[in-house]
Motif scaffolding. Structure first.
Motif, mmCIF file in Angstrom:
data_model
loop_
_atom_site.group_PDB
_atom_site.id
_atom_site.type_symbol
_atom_site.label_atom_id
_atom_site.label_comp_id
_atom_site.label_asym_id
_atom_site.label_seq_id
_atom_site.Cartn_x
_atom_site.Cartn_y
_atom_site.Cartn_z
ATOM 1 N N LYS A 3 0.828 -1.202 0.000
ATOM 2 C CA LYS A 3 0.000 0.000 0.000
ATOM 3 C C LYS A 3 0.864 1.255 0.000
ATOM 4 O O LYS A 3 0.538 2.253 -0.624
ATOM 5 N N PHE A 6 1.864 2.099 -3.479
ATOM 6 C CA PHE A 6 0.765 2.723 -4.222
ATOM 7 C C PHE A 6 0.608 4.183 -3.813
ATOM 8 O O PHE A 6 0.301 5.045 -4.633
ATOM 9 N N ASN A 7 0.809 4.485 -2.544
ATOM 10 C CA ASN A 7 0.749 5.876 -2.086
ATOM 11 C C ASN A 7 1.846 6.704 -2.737
ATOM 12 O O ASN A 7 1.619 7.852 -3.144
ATOM 13 N N LEU A 9 3.237 6.044 -5.591
ATOM 14 C CA LEU A 9 2.866 6.173 -6.997
ATOM 15 C C LEU A 9 1.891 7.327 -7.190
ATOM 16 O O LEU A 9 2.057 8.153 -8.096
ATOM 17 N N GLU A 10 0.905 7.424 -6.326
ATOM 18 C CA GLU A 10 -0.083 8.486 -6.453
ATOM 19 C C GLU A 10 0.556 9.868 -6.297
ATOM 20 O O GLU A 10 0.208 10.808 -7.023
ATOM 21 N N LYS A 11 1.511 9.985 -5.386
ATOM 22 C CA LYS A 11 2.211 11.269 -5.213
ATOM 23 C C LYS A 11 2.947 11.668 -6.481
ATOM 24 O O LYS A 11 2.942 12.822 -6.892
ATOM 25 N N LEU A 13 2.218 10.765 -9.553
ATOM 26 C CA LEU A 13 1.252 11.092 -10.593
ATOM 27 C C LEU A 13 0.671 12.491 -10.392
ATOM 28 O O LEU A 13 0.423 13.212 -11.358
ATOM 29 N N LYS A 14 0.466 12.869 -9.152
ATOM 30 C CA LYS A 14 -0.082 14.195 -8.848
ATOM 31 C C LYS A 14 0.914 15.298 -9.173
ATOM 32 O O LYS A 14 0.521 16.437 -9.432
ATOM 33 N N PHE A 31 -5.291 -0.644 -8.879
ATOM 34 C CA PHE A 31 -4.859 0.720 -8.576
ATOM 35 C C PHE A 31 -5.620 1.677 -9.470
ATOM 36 O O PHE A 31 -5.857 1.399 -10.645
ATOM 37 N N GLU A 32 -5.983 2.829 -8.900
ATOM 38 C CA GLU A 32 -6.712 3.830 -9.690
ATOM 39 C C GLU A 32 -6.321 5.224 -9.245
ATOM 40 O O GLU A 32 -6.381 5.550 -8.055
ATOM 41 N N TYR A 33 -5.878 6.029 -10.197
ATOM 42 C CA TYR A 33 -5.699 7.458 -9.956
ATOM 43 C C TYR A 33 -6.466 8.195 -11.039
ATOM 44 O O TYR A 33 -6.197 8.007 -12.236
ATOM 45 N N LYS A 35 -7.772 12.070 -12.072
ATOM 46 C CA LYS A 35 -7.752 13.506 -11.775
ATOM 47 C C LYS A 35 -9.162 14.059 -11.721
ATOM 48 O O LYS A 35 -9.483 14.904 -10.899
#
Length: 308
Positions: A3, A6-7, A9-11, A13-14, A31-33, A35
């Protein structure tokens, strides 16, 4: 994958203009990001992912016997080649168009009144089959061939044999001045429909137990026919309107292949891990490869299938 990863990864992507990044293991989204919702619902241009869809359509034609041999000369479909003063143009085959090895010079056909005529009118600068040269003109000729053989517009053929079986109905596909659907960069799809294309590849041509395209064609399509770029980690190549990556690093021996459009549109397929990832972006200049680099970093952490 943990997890925490994945956190992280999200950072990442943002921090850049990624609009959507989703990862599936088999048919399950892990996994899903997103916008915003627009990228999910509204068809947006996927640019050169169009090429990979056209490749699927050529494969369906081969499966149905509409194309007997991809090594046949394209002069069978474009008789104007017979009038050419360059005999090498008569050597160009469907295979050469699929693998970006036609040898035709790249030209700005979008600005012309007749795209096919303009593309075929370009001089041969490499012997057909000898040299990889990324050229959207090759892909547009494939779309023209699909229309010539089927007797219906390329999009109509796609609707019957690809889009309808996959449940794709929210798409747009632009045409050239002669009404031929653009083979290189003209389709718009929403995120979920990009996922369906990815799952079709991952499941070796099956979708909801329906064999939409033969696994034999996809096996050939994802094979690298030309090496495009070598790095310390691996080798990028090109198949049938698809990019390939063969990892030469013994510590992370995971290969994948992918469809790719400008500004950071990607459909990644990793058969060994039963993984696909789909990315929608609006990235400029050097950042356009960021989703691929991020994805490769993820693969580096997935050496063991149990990590996912």
């Amino acid at each position: 994958m943990s997890k925490i990863s994945f956190n992280e990864l999200e950072k990442k992507l943002k921090s850049i203009r990624i609009e959507a990044f989703v990862i599936y293991k088999g048919n399950t989204r892990i996994f899903e990001y997103l916008k915003n919702k627009k990228v999910v619902e509204k068809p947006l241009k996927v640019y050169s992912i169009t090429k990979s869809i056209v490749s699927i359509l050529i494969g369906i034609m081969v499966d149905k016997g509409l194309i007997k041999n991809i090594d046949e000369s394209i002069q069978n479909y474009f008789p104007e080649i017979l009038e050419s003063n360059d005999p090498q143009k008569k050597e160009i085959t469907i295979f050469h168009l699929l693998t970006m090895t036609s040898g035709l010079q790249i030209g700005n056909f979008q600005g012309s009144k007749n795209w096919v005529k303009f593309i075929l009118g370009q001089p041969i600068i490499h012997k057909p089959g000898s040299t990889f040269q990324y050229n959207s003109g090759n892909s547009h000729l494939l779309s023209a061939i699909i229309q010539k053989i089927s007797g219906i517009p390329t999009a109509s053929f796609a609707e019957k044999y690809l889009f309808h079986p996959l449940g794709i109905n929210k798409y747009t596909w632009l045409k050239d001045p002669q009404g031929i659907h653009g083979g290189g960069f003209s389709i718009s799809l929403n995120l979920e429909d990009m996922v369906k294309i990815g799952l079709l590849f991952l499941n070796e041509g099956r979708f909801n137990s329906n064999q939409v395209i033969s696994s034999n064609w996809l096996l050939k399509a994802k094979r690298p026919y030309k090496q495009v770029n070598n790095t310390k980690e691996g080798t990028y190549g090109y198949g049938y309107q698809l990019w390939t990556y063969e990892n030469t690093n013994p510590n992370t021996p995971i290969d994948y292949y992918y469809a790719n459009g400008i500004f950071g549109q990607y459909i990644f397929i990793v058969p060994k891990l039963n993984i696909i990832a789909v990315v929608k972006s609006n990235l400029q200049n050097d950042l356009q490869s960021a989703p691929r680099l991020i994805f490769e970093e993820l693969l580096g952490s997935w050496q063991d299938k149990r990590d996912i």
